[in-house]
Design a protein around this motif. Structure first.
Motif, PDB file in Angstrom:
ATOM      1  N   LEU A  82       0.823  -1.208   0.000  1.00 20.12           N
ATOM      2  CA  LEU A  82       0.000   0.000   0.000  1.00 20.12           C
ATOM      3  C   LEU A  82       0.863   1.266   0.000  1.00 20.12           C
ATOM      4  CD1 LEU A  82      -2.849   1.242   0.494  1.00 20.12           C
ATOM      5  CD2 LEU A  82      -2.426   0.924   2.926  1.00 20.12           C
ATOM      6  N   LEU A  83       1.879   1.224   0.862  1.00 22.35           N
ATOM      7  CA  LEU A  83       2.768   2.375   1.033  1.00 22.35           C
ATOM      8  C   LEU A  83       3.505   2.717  -0.265  1.00 22.35           C
ATOM      9  CD1 LEU A  83       3.781   3.977   3.570  1.00 22.35           C
ATOM     10  CD2 LEU A  83       5.653   2.347   3.674  1.00 22.35           C
ATOM     11  N   HIS A  90      -3.501   2.359  -5.481  1.00 17.04           N
ATOM     12  CA  HIS A  90      -3.381   2.708  -4.069  1.00 17.04           C
ATOM     13  C   HIS A  90      -4.742   2.784  -3.385  1.00 17.04           C
ATOM     14  CE1 HIS A  90      -3.400   5.725  -0.800  1.00 17.04           C
ATOM     15  NE2 HIS A  90      -2.455   4.929  -0.356  1.00 17.04           N
ATOM     16  N   PHE A 101      -9.737   0.415  10.341  1.00 18.23           N
ATOM     17  CA  PHE A 101      -8.921   1.425  11.020  1.00 18.23           C
ATOM     18  C   PHE A 101      -9.642   2.749  11.244  1.00 18.23           C
ATOM     19  CE2 PHE A 101      -5.742  -1.587   9.642  1.00 18.23           C
ATOM     20  CZ  PHE A 101      -4.875  -1.617  10.723  1.00 18.23           C
ATOM     21  N   GLY A 230       3.147  -0.311  12.355  1.00 16.20           N
ATOM     22  CA  GLY A 230       2.574   0.117  13.616  1.00 16.20           C
ATOM     23  C   GLY A 230       3.478  -0.102  14.807  1.00 16.20           C
ATOM     24  N   THR A 234       4.658   3.400  16.967  1.00 20.07           N
ATOM     25  CA  THR A 234       3.879   3.675  18.175  1.00 20.07           C
ATOM     26  C   THR A 234       4.747   3.497  19.425  1.00 20.07           C
ATOM     27  OG1 THR A 234       1.984   2.819  16.971  1.00 20.07           O
ATOM     28  CG2 THR A 234       1.671   3.215  19.306  1.00 20.07           C
ATOM     29  N   LEU A 237       6.486   6.668  19.752  1.00 24.65           N
ATOM     30  CA  LEU A 237       5.640   7.792  20.181  1.00 24.65           C
ATOM     31  C   LEU A 237       5.522   7.799  21.712  1.00 24.65           C
ATOM     32  CD1 LEU A 237       3.788  10.182  19.807  1.00 24.65           C
ATOM     33  CD2 LEU A 237       1.947   8.609  19.175  1.00 24.65           C
ATOM     34  N   PRO A 275       8.137  10.418  15.398  1.00 26.55           N
ATOM     35  CA  PRO A 275       8.669   9.052  15.320  1.00 26.55           C
ATOM     36  C   PRO A 275       9.179   8.689  13.923  1.00 26.55           C
ATOM     37  CG  PRO A 275       6.550   9.066  16.464  1.00 26.55           C
ATOM     38  CD  PRO A 275       6.748  10.443  15.901  1.00 26.55           C
ATOM     39  N   LEU A 279      10.382  10.660   4.726  1.00 26.09           N
ATOM     40  CA  LEU A 279       9.643   9.867   3.747  1.00 26.09           C
ATOM     41  C   LEU A 279      10.499   9.770   2.492  1.00 26.09           C
ATOM     42  CD1 LEU A 279       6.046  11.378   4.023  1.00 26.09           C
ATOM     43  CD2 LEU A 279       6.978   9.371   5.178  1.00 26.09           C
ATOM     44  N   ARG A 281      10.231   9.707  -1.891  1.00 28.21           N
ATOM     45  CA  ARG A 281       9.459   9.762  -3.117  1.00 28.21           C
ATOM     46  C   ARG A 281      10.425   9.747  -4.302  1.00 28.21           C
ATOM     47  NH1 ARG A 281       6.066   9.052   0.290  1.00 28.21           N
ATOM     48  NH2 ARG A 281       4.068  10.124   0.523  1.00 28.21           N
ATOM     49  N   PHE A 332       2.201  12.191  10.733  1.00 29.03           N
ATOM     50  CA  PHE A 332       1.557  11.031  10.114  1.00 29.03           C
ATOM     51  C   PHE A 332       1.523  11.172   8.596  1.00 29.03           C
ATOM     52  CE2 PHE A 332      -0.794  10.715  14.317  1.00 29.03           C
ATOM     53  CZ  PHE A 332      -0.283   9.478  14.691  1.00 29.03           C
ATOM     54  N   PHE A 338      -1.682   9.393   4.004  1.00 27.74           N
ATOM     55  CA  PHE A 338      -1.777   9.725   5.430  1.00 27.74           C
ATOM     56  C   PHE A 338      -1.937   8.434   6.236  1.00 27.74           C
ATOM     57  CE2 PHE A 338      -4.123  10.617   9.324  1.00 27.74           C
ATOM     58  CZ  PHE A 338      -3.397  11.670   9.852  1.00 27.74           C
TER      59      PHE A 338
HETATM   60  C1  HEM Z   1       1.615   5.472   6.572  1.00 28.89           C
HETATM   61  C2  HEM Z   1       3.657   7.464  10.495  1.00 28.89           C
HETATM   62  C3  HEM Z   1       1.435   4.185  13.322  1.00 28.89           C
HETATM   63  C4  HEM Z   1       0.106   1.778   9.360  1.00 28.89           C
HETATM   64  C5  HEM Z   1       2.311   6.331   7.395  1.00 28.89           C
HETATM   65  C6  HEM Z   1       2.986   7.530   6.963  1.00 28.89           C
HETATM   66  C7  HEM Z   1       3.565   8.072   8.066  1.00 28.89           C
HETATM   67  C8  HEM Z   1       3.258   7.235   9.192  1.00 28.89           C
HETATM   68  C9  HEM Z   1       4.420   9.329   8.128  1.00 28.89           C
HETATM   69  C10 HEM Z   1       3.007   8.107   5.543  1.00 28.89           C
HETATM   70  C11 HEM Z   1       4.019   7.410   4.658  1.00 28.89           C
HETATM   71  C12 HEM Z   1       4.141   8.057   3.294  1.00 28.89           C
HETATM   72  O1  HEM Z   1       3.470   9.057   2.989  1.00 28.89           O
HETATM   73  O2  HEM Z   1       4.970   7.564   2.496  1.00 28.89           O
HETATM   74  C13 HEM Z   1       3.202   6.757  11.601  1.00 28.89           C
HETATM   75  C14 HEM Z   1       3.457   7.145  12.969  1.00 28.89           C
HETATM   76  C15 HEM Z   1       2.826   6.214  13.766  1.00 28.89           C
HETATM   77  C16 HEM Z   1       2.184   5.261  12.892  1.00 28.89           C
HETATM   78  C17 HEM Z   1       4.279   8.357  13.396  1.00 28.89           C
HETATM   79  C18 HEM Z   1       2.756   6.115  15.267  1.00 28.89           C
HETATM   80  C19 HEM Z   1       2.979   7.081  16.070  1.00 28.89           C
HETATM   81  C20 HEM Z   1       0.851   3.266  12.503  1.00 28.89           C
HETATM   82  C21 HEM Z   1       0.060   2.133  12.938  1.00 28.89           C
HETATM   83  C22 HEM Z   1      -0.284   1.439  11.802  1.00 28.89           C
HETATM   84  C23 HEM Z   1       0.257   2.156  10.681  1.00 28.89           C
HETATM   85  C24 HEM Z   1      -0.301   1.808  14.384  1.00 28.89           C
HETATM   86  C25 HEM Z   1      -1.096   0.183  11.636  1.00 28.89           C
HETATM   87  C26 HEM Z   1      -1.123  -0.805  12.371  1.00 28.89           C
HETATM   88  C27 HEM Z   1       0.395   2.580   8.283  1.00 28.89           C
HETATM   89  C28 HEM Z   1       0.099   2.208   6.908  1.00 28.89           C
HETATM   90  C29 HEM Z   1       0.532   3.272   6.100  1.00 28.89           C
HETATM   91  C30 HEM Z   1       1.090   4.271   6.998  1.00 28.89           C
HETATM   92  C31 HEM Z   1      -0.561   0.920   6.456  1.00 28.89           C
HETATM   93  C32 HEM Z   1       0.444   3.377   4.580  1.00 28.89           C
HETATM   94  C33 HEM Z   1      -0.759   4.191   4.198  1.00 28.89           C
HETATM   95  C34 HEM Z   1      -0.845   4.458   2.704  1.00 28.89           C
HETATM   96  O3  HEM Z   1       0.165   4.333   2.005  1.00 28.89           O
HETATM   97  O4  HEM Z   1      -1.943   4.786   2.244  1.00 28.89           O
HETATM   98  N1  HEM Z   1       2.478   6.178   8.775  1.00 28.89           N
HETATM   99  N2  HEM Z   1       2.455   5.616  11.592  1.00 28.89           N
HETATM  100  N3  HEM Z   1       0.930   3.253  11.135  1.00 28.89           N
HETATM  101  N4  HEM Z   1       0.988   3.822   8.306  1.00 28.89           N
HETATM  102 FE1  HEM Z   1       1.611   4.762   9.955  1.00 28.89          FE
END
Ligand code: HEM
Length: 392
Positions: A82-83, A90, A101, A230, A234, A237, A275, A279, A281, A332, A338
């Motif tokens: 997904l990422l 996407h 979620f 995750g 977390t 954090l 945390p 990123l 790109r 995030f 996001f």
């Molecule tokens: C995407 C940060 C917790 C699952 C992202 C992105 C960031 C981020 C910055 C964007 C990545 C991008 O634009 O390339 C964080 C932070 C977290 C956290 C700081 C905790 C403090 C979690 C948790 C989960 C999770 C708990 C799930 C169990 C995902 C997923 C994506 C994502 C699946 C991809 C979304 C997409 O591409 O549409 N996260 N994350 N994250 N995060 Fe988190």
């Protein structure tokens, strides 16, 4: 004009912020010769990059890695999660898990998260001392996501080793770990195909996009992403919150007196010690950021940790201020990618802090033990965070 990453001392790893400030002022869009990529330090530029997904692709980052000689064809396919997809794929992938979620679905986990936090504290409360990381902030998110996915929480020490390796800068360790994770999840997926359960993995196996099921590599990369994304984040954090409170212990008393401050404090921790610092790109068509022309094919690294300290967006940006409004941090990410886990990360952290503040007083970091940063270019946090406390 080129920043030399080899000159960064270990102590600076936990305090990159003066360097970020200097870069925002002097080289806001900076070519790193050694890594052959552009690092972007200002808030406005970072936001533009993540919003303009046509120019700044997530999928092409993966396309570049496809050339990586060390990977097999199947592994390259599996690296695409997904990422690392762009629209329209996407959106289709994201829709498959978005329901699980939403803030509403996540709120239903409150009793279970509360129970886990209390159990973790029961184990240490008589000692008057704990390691916030290994006693609480590591086990909590890994237990929660394992239960959501439907994998045995007893395997969590193994998950920890894999997650650490995947975010580490050592390419070989990361490849090895993702091989082991894939074979682990293959076993689980086979079991769930035969006997579906009420869990996310069974849901993903059953789900379809335009009448097509996900391929096995797609399923695997989804599982790995959810487990890894995750975990490290977390954990950090919650750990980073205590690094902030160590600077301003009175904040803990304020939150105890008024629990509505806890969510605000969490947002400020996200901004102040993000945390996820970076990123990635890949540039899909020739473009310009600030006064730098950047060509298709180049790699751009938006620095979230620096954007979140940009004085142009956050007055007194180097002050940790839980009453800061507005607080439009990008910890995030922003836009289509996001963080889907944001509601989960927020609720876990809120419950962890609420219960710690209820059950413990005089929480103080053990300063004699030096902080050791996590070995990662992307993730910001400490390996251990010993604190002393009294029972409330
Ligand atoms: C995407 C940060 C917790 C699952 C992202 C992105 C960031 C981020 C910055 C964007 C990545 C991008 O634009 O390339 C964080 C932070 C977290 C956290 C700081 C905790 C403090 C979690 C948790 C989960 C999770 C708990 C799930 C169990 C995902 C997923 C994506 C994502 C699946 C991809 C979304 C997409 O591409 O549409 N996260 N994350 N994250 N995060 Fe988190």
């Amino acid at each position: 004009a080129v920043e030399d990453s080899r000159r960064i001392e270990p102590a600076d790893v936990l305090n990159p912020f003066p360097r970020y400030r200097k870069m925002r002022e002097e080289h806001p869009v900076n070519y790193n010769e050694e890594e052959k990529l552009w690092v972007v330090f200002r808030y406005d530029d970072v936001l533009r990059i993540v919003n303009d997904y046509n120019t700044f692709s997530s999928e092409r980052v993966f396309a570049r890695r496809r050339q990586d000689e060390q990977l097999t064809e199947e592994e390259r396919e599996a690296a695409r999660s997904l990422l690392s997809t762009d629209p329209p794929r996407h959106k289709q992938l994201r829709n498959l898990i978005s329901q699980a979620f939403t803030p509403r679905s996540i709120a239903q986990l409150t009793p279970r998260i509360t129970e886990i936090v209390n159990e973790r504290l029961d184990l240490v409360i008589d000692q008057g001392r704990m390691d916030v990381v290994s006693d609480l902030s590591y086990p909590l998110p890994v237990i929660v996501i394992s239960e959501m996915l439907g994998i045995p929480t007893s395997d969590r020490d193994q998950f920890k080793r894999w997650s650490d390796a995947i975010v580490s800068p050592h390419e070989e360790e990361a490849i090895q770990a993702s091989r082991e994770m894939r074979s682990y999840f293959k076993g689980i997926i086979d079991q769930r195909r035969k006997q579906p359960k009420n869990d996310l993995i069974s849901d993903l196996i059953a789900s379809q996009i335009d009448g097509q099921h996900l391929t096995e590599p797609e399923l695997l990369s989804f599982c790995i992403l959810l487990l890894v994304a995750g975990n490290e984040t977390t954990t950090n954090l919650i750990g980073n919150a205590f690094l902030c409170f160590d600077e301003q212990p009175e904040v803990m008393d304020q939150m105890r007196a008024d629990q509505s401050l806890i969510p605000l404090a969490i947002e400020e921790v996200l901004r102040y010690r993000s945390p996820v610092q970076l990123l990635v790109r890949a540039v899909a068509k020739d473009t310009q950021i600030g006064d730098q022309a950047i060509q298709a094919g180049e790699v751009v690294v938006p620095c979230l940790g620096s954007a979140n300290r940009d004085e142009a967006q956050f007055p007194h940006s180097d002050v940790f201020d839980i009453s800061r409004t507005p607080n439009r941090h990008v910890a995030f990410g922003h836009g289509i990618h996001f963080c889907i886990g944001a509601p989960l990360a927020r609720i876990e952290t809120k419950i962890a802090l609420t219960i710690m503040l209820e059950r413990l007083t005089n929480i103080r970091r053990v300063r004699e033990i030096e902080l050791e940063p996590i070995k990662s270019t992307f993730v910001y946090g400490v390996k251990h965070l010993p604190v002393t406390f009294k029972r409330a």
